[in-house]
Design a protein around this motif. Structure first.
Motif, PDB file in Angstrom:
ATOM      1  N   ALA A  10       0.829  -1.203   0.000  1.00  0.00           N
ATOM      2  CA  ALA A  10       0.000   0.000   0.000  1.00  0.00           C
ATOM      3  C   ALA A  10       0.866   1.258   0.000  1.00  0.00           C
ATOM      4  O   ALA A  10       0.525   2.254  -0.653  1.00  0.00           O
ATOM      5  N   GLN A  11       1.993   1.226   0.706  1.00  0.00           N
ATOM      6  CA  GLN A  11       2.893   2.376   0.705  1.00  0.00           C
ATOM      7  C   GLN A  11       3.480   2.617  -0.686  1.00  0.00           C
ATOM      8  O   GLN A  11       3.737   3.755  -1.070  1.00  0.00           O
ATOM      9  N   GLN A  12       3.679   1.554  -1.421  1.00  0.00           N
ATOM     10  CA  GLN A  12       4.214   1.694  -2.775  1.00  0.00           C
ATOM     11  C   GLN A  12       3.147   2.162  -3.762  1.00  0.00           C
ATOM     12  O   GLN A  12       3.404   3.018  -4.604  1.00  0.00           O
ATOM     13  N   GLN A  13       1.928   1.614  -3.648  1.00  0.00           N
ATOM     14  CA  GLN A  13       0.863   1.951  -4.597  1.00  0.00           C
ATOM     15  C   GLN A  13       0.172   3.268  -4.262  1.00  0.00           C
ATOM     16  O   GLN A  13      -0.383   3.920  -5.138  1.00  0.00           O
ATOM     17  N   LYS A  14       0.170   3.643  -2.973  1.00  0.00           N
ATOM     18  CA  LYS A  14      -0.443   4.888  -2.498  1.00  0.00           C
ATOM     19  C   LYS A  14      -1.911   5.035  -2.934  1.00  0.00           C
ATOM     20  O   LYS A  14      -2.290   6.007  -3.584  1.00  0.00           O
ATOM     21  N   PRO A  15      -2.760   4.072  -2.590  1.00  0.00           N
ATOM     22  CA  PRO A  15      -4.192   4.217  -2.920  1.00  0.00           C
ATOM     23  C   PRO A  15      -4.872   5.172  -1.950  1.00  0.00           C
ATOM     24  O   PRO A  15      -4.422   5.359  -0.817  1.00  0.00           O
ATOM     25  N   SER A  16      -5.956   5.778  -2.384  1.00  0.00           N
ATOM     26  CA  SER A  16      -6.735   6.623  -1.482  1.00  0.00           C
ATOM     27  C   SER A  16      -7.796   5.808  -0.743  1.00  0.00           C
ATOM     28  O   SER A  16      -8.252   6.206   0.329  1.00  0.00           O
ATOM     29  N   VAL A  17      -8.186   4.660  -1.339  1.00  0.00           N
ATOM     30  CA  VAL A  17      -9.164   3.773  -0.727  1.00  0.00           C
ATOM     31  C   VAL A  17      -8.649   2.344  -0.857  1.00  0.00           C
ATOM     32  O   VAL A  17      -8.137   1.952  -1.914  1.00  0.00           O
ATOM     33  N   MET A  18      -8.802   1.571   0.233  1.00  0.00           N
ATOM     34  CA  MET A  18      -8.337   0.191   0.228  1.00  0.00           C
ATOM     35  C   MET A  18      -9.382  -0.689   0.899  1.00  0.00           C
ATOM     36  O   MET A  18      -9.986  -0.297   1.900  1.00  0.00           O
ATOM     37  N   VAL A  19      -9.601  -1.877   0.343  1.00  0.00           N
ATOM     38  CA  VAL A  19     -10.514  -2.861   0.900  1.00  0.00           C
ATOM     39  C   VAL A  19      -9.717  -4.078   1.336  1.00  0.00           C
ATOM     40  O   VAL A  19      -8.877  -4.575   0.573  1.00  0.00           O
TER      41      VAL A  19
END
Length: 467
Positions: free
Chosen positions: A165-174
């Protein structure tokens, strides 16, 4: 060098721990709820709870120096979901959503990510610990969703999930589901109390420090409560729960906790071949479509969250052949049903001690407010007398132990909702009687239960007279 291990006993109710097994949890007092867990000491290079994902150190400051900024909300593209969330998705919030298997948790979240991906500058991340990417892709194709901007990750270790997640930097995660996620600092089995608690703690910390919104899918136990320690519900910002039966076409989502909106707000959906569709007029689905009027059926106005809902309450009273008559309430509190039947006997002169009484709320919705009391008793009275009450009558009000009819909140909104749907008469507590007349709606204020029973005499059509 191998890491040292130690055994602790963790409470599956509150998450408290004990160095040895005891019959009663020392923290919450529940019995037979301690489970054995093996905890390994973290390696020397692991920061654990001191991990800072934002890179900004926390500072102590005066509360009045903190600027109160209105929370910026992002629409999920699903109005009913936005309503339950309090108006939209708040950055850095953690939402726990639970429900029975197959009721539509993953379907709803995949639909929400598909709409969010069209307007979000970053690509949402769907983390699945139960399904393969192919299964998620097949579901998206079946629903006809545009998911070309959604990224999927199959992983169950929380440290690797956060690293990605730190690499992809999404604003929303499930994260689907939290029961399948584990952490390397605990050697207990996946789904155990310690694993769920520590994994959720790391995800919550990551969300707060990076302003990423996270949806956590939670399993439920056979009793219907969310699986895992109760502390899990305290850690997250919002707890959403699917009500009703998975075999029913309609789905009701209720917010039982929300730090950014109203509690007990509900969203209503209909399950179709293309997924969950919003129901724009929920009152219509909670009312029976039968044109034939039957005894024991009453329409009441409930107030869930920020909107009134018209709901049909059905009662059936029959002679009991058992020394202990049955009391069954579907969608209501069974304990309160026993109390109200005692009030009906003492202050209404209607005995049910030798009768089986069954109560049902049409549509599968659950009512927790006391405004249903008066409708429940009048429906029971109608079933006992085998009398039909006109479908143009709507009823609401709280009934006290002394037989008094108490005022309930949002009375004007309830009456306006009834008038909008064409009801002609409303039996309400005197405290809820409006000061100004509502067009095409006759208001009958009542003070005592006896007054309410007498007032329905003009609205009752006996089946014998019809014959």
């Amino acid at each position: 060098m191998a890491r040292k291990q130690k055994t602790v006993y963790t409470c599956k109710i509150c998450g408290g721990s004990s160095s040895k097994w005891v019959g009663q949890c020392p923290d919450c007092g529940e019995w037979n709820c301690l489970e054995e867990a093996i905890i390994a000491e973290a390696p020397s290079n692991y920061q654990g709870r001191s991990v800072n994902y934002s890179g900004v150190e926390a500072e102590v400051c005066l509360l009045d120096a903190v600027e109160a900024v209105e929370q910026v909300r992002t629409s999920t593209g699903i109005n009913e979901l936005d309503r339950v969330l309090g108006g939209g998705l708040v950055g850095g919030s953690v939402i726990l959503i639970g429900g029975d298997p197959g009721i539509g948790k993953s379907t709803l979240l995949l639909q929400a990510l598909a709409t969010l991906s069209l307007s979000s500058p970053t690509q949402p991340l769907y983390v699945t610990g139960e399904e393969s990417p192919q299964q998620v892709s097949l579901r998206a194709q079946r629903l006809g969703l545009d998911v070309h901007k959604i990224k999927v990750l199959t992983e169950t270790q929380v440290e690797k999930i956060i690293t990605n997640a730190q690499q992809q930097k999404p604003s929303v995660m499930v994260v689907d589901s939290i029961q399948t996620i584990h952490t390397e600092i605990s050697q207990s089995a996946q789904g155990s109390v310690s694993q769920i608690r520590e994994s959720a703690a790391q995800l919550v910390r990551y969300a707060k420090q990076t302003n990423v919104s996270i949806f956590l899918v939670g399993h439920v136990t056979k009793e219907g409560s969310l699986a895992g320690p109760r502390v899990l519900e305290h850690m997250v910002d919002t707890v959403l729960y699917f009500e009703g039966d998975s075999g029913n076409r309609y789905r009701v989502i209720r917010a039982i906790k929300n730090r950014f909106g109203a509690v007990n707000e509900i969203g209503v959906f209909a399950m179709t071949e293309k997924g969950l569709e919003e129901v724009s007029n929920p009152s219509a689905i909670f009312l029976s479509r039968d044109e034939v009027e039957v005894p024991g059926s009453i329409i009441m106005v409930s107030h869930e969250g920020t909107r009134p809902l018209l709901i049909e309450v059905q009662a059936l009273a029959d002679n009991s052949h058992s020394p202990n008559p049955r009391r069954v309430a579907l969608g209501l509190d069974p304990t309160r049903l026993n109390v109200l039947l005692a009030v009906l006997h003492r202050h209404g002169g209607v005995a049910t001690y030798d009768m089986d009484v069954f109560i049902n709320v049409v549509g599968g919705v659950r009512i927790s407010e006391t405004g249903v009391d008066l409708a429940l008793l009048i429906a029971t009275f109608s079933s006992l007398r085998n009398s039909v009450i006109s479908r143009d009558v709507v009823i609401f009000g709280e009934v006290g132990l002394a037989g008094e009819i108490r005022q309930v909140p949002h009375g004007i909104e309830r009456l306006r909702e009834a008038a909008k749907h064409g009801f002609k008469k409303a039996i309400v507590p005197k405290g809820n009687a409006p000061t100004e007349a509502i067009p095409n709606l006759e208001i009958v204020p009542v003070v005592k239960l006896v007054d309410a029973l007498n007032s329905i005499s003009t609205s009752v059509v006996s089946e014998k007279e019809e014959d």
